[in-house]
Scaffold this active site. Sequence first.
Site, short mmCIF file in Angstrom:
data_model
loop_
_atom_site.label_atom_id
_atom_site.label_comp_id
_atom_site.label_asym_id
_atom_site.label_seq_id
_atom_site.Cartn_x
_atom_site.Cartn_y
_atom_site.Cartn_z
N PRO A 1 42.49 -27.02 -12.38
CA PRO A 1 43.40 -28.22 -12.83
C PRO A 1 43.25 -29.28 -11.89
O PRO A 1 43.98 -30.11 -12.34
CB PRO A 1 44.54 -27.63 -13.27
CG PRO A 1 44.91 -26.24 -12.17
CD PRO A 1 43.45 -25.70 -12.38
N TYR B 1 37.68 -39.43 -11.92
CA TYR B 1 39.01 -38.89 -12.48
C TYR B 1 39.33 -39.66 -13.69
O TYR B 1 39.87 -39.01 -14.68
CB TYR B 1 40.22 -39.64 -11.30
CG TYR B 1 41.51 -38.86 -11.39
CD1 TYR B 1 41.83 -37.61 -10.72
CD2 TYR B 1 42.28 -39.24 -12.41
CE1 TYR B 1 42.93 -37.09 -11.09
CE2 TYR B 1 43.53 -38.85 -12.62
CZ TYR B 1 43.96 -37.56 -11.89
OH TYR B 1 45.26 -37.11 -11.84
N TYR C 1 48.54 -36.40 -4.65
CA TYR C 1 47.89 -35.20 -4.26
C TYR C 1 48.19 -35.02 -2.89
O TYR C 1 47.66 -35.80 -2.21
CB TYR C 1 46.49 -35.50 -4.74
CG TYR C 1 46.21 -35.34 -6.36
CD1 TYR C 1 45.73 -34.25 -6.94
CD2 TYR C 1 46.53 -36.17 -7.29
CE1 TYR C 1 45.33 -34.15 -8.29
CE2 TYR C 1 46.22 -36.20 -8.52
CZ TYR C 1 45.60 -34.99 -9.01
OH TYR C 1 45.37 -34.92 -10.45
N HIS D 1 48.90 -44.77 -16.17
CA HIS D 1 48.74 -44.63 -14.68
C HIS D 1 47.44 -45.40 -14.30
O HIS D 1 46.34 -44.99 -14.59
CB HIS D 1 48.59 -43.31 -14.22
CG HIS D 1 50.17 -42.69 -14.27
ND1 HIS D 1 50.50 -41.56 -13.36
CD2 HIS D 1 51.32 -43.00 -14.82
CE1 HIS D 1 51.78 -41.42 -13.61
NE2 HIS D 1 52.34 -42.16 -14.30
N LYS E 1 40.67 -32.16 -15.97
CA LYS E 1 39.41 -32.23 -16.90
C LYS E 1 39.61 -31.39 -18.06
O LYS E 1 38.71 -31.73 -19.03
CB LYS E 1 38.20 -31.98 -16.06
CG LYS E 1 37.84 -32.80 -15.10
CD LYS E 1 37.25 -34.32 -15.71
CE LYS E 1 37.31 -35.32 -14.78
NZ LYS E 1 38.45 -36.17 -14.77
#
Length: 391
Positions: free
Chosen positions: A293, A385, A201, A72, A297
């Site tokens: 979550p 990220y 998100y 991704h 990580k």
Amino acid sequence: MRTTVGIIGAGPAGLLLARLLHNAGIDSVVLESRDRAYVEQRQRAGILEQGTVDVLRAAGAGERMEREGLRHDGIELRYERKRHRVDFPALTGGRSVMVYAQTEVCKDLIALQIEEGGPLLFEAEALAVEGADSAGPRVRFRHGGREDVLECEYVVGCDGFWGVARQAIPEELTRVFERTYPFGWLGILADVPPSHDELVYARHDRGFALLSMRSPSVSRLYLQVPEGTDAESWGDEEIWAELERRFETDDDWRLRRGPITQKSVTPMRSYVHEPMRYGRLFLAGDAAHIVPPTGAKGLNLAVGDVVTFARALTYEKETGSTELLDTYSETCLSRVWQAERFSYDMTTLLHRTPDATPFEDRLQVARLDRIAGSRAAETDLAEGYTGFAFE
């Protein structure tokens, strides 16, 4: 039984550490309290940072990941019915993430360990770590109905928050930092292709939602729910309707529905135990730290810990210097706290607390607008990220 490194726990951290040590010519024994089927089936993380992907490749454990994992190059943020894509490679010099479930990582590492590595004992319950501050620590464990002792030069506790390793560190030497959140995640697995080709998100006045995936045919989705929610109190139709509300946009995007095969609720907390080393006992992964979550990580932090330990022990074997072992806790904690910060920022950016005020709602929207409108803010998110460097 005697070995150089006794590893408690055959999750991804313990298994990867055994692989890294094997490749460095250092022997180890892995003790796992559960059976093999349980380890290979327990659902956990699914997002691998760039550094984790690189480590698995270098360790010889990346062949199936390369074939079946889903690279991704970004995520999508949704809020106020708007959509904004964060382009990871463009913002980080080419870094990305991989969708590849923890269950699959464990399967790959277990197969390698059984074929090439040292002993991996399933249904071997660690009972206590003794003599952690001595030159010869020991792990008492029960296997096959009898108690035994594993004598080691070092012990690494990869046995999670409820394991025995952390209990061997005297309480007066420890500091604990933690925060619990008044909400959790209702997670589902559904037999339906993902409704978007990257993770989504979503910040919504009704609460957070996440669109993820396990494969091209299996979707993984989450809803923010009150703390203590029973997953079975949500019906399938109710879940899909709520997901549709929270992912709604002003364009023609639609959420695909399918049979829900699994439901569970994940509590949300932040936790750090300092130090991560006592004598010849080293903590790794959830034994030392937990993150909510939202930032993906947890697994990646555990990988960072065992990479740090493996490098430090290899350095000691090659040079005789314990310098890197002596600084293990400080080195790991530097990365841990950056990941805690990032996960906290993502959590507070996207979740709505039960007592949220209109002022706080508008601040969240302003923060999201800042990310969408500022390359510097967007880059900070992308760098966090895709992962902080393994020292």
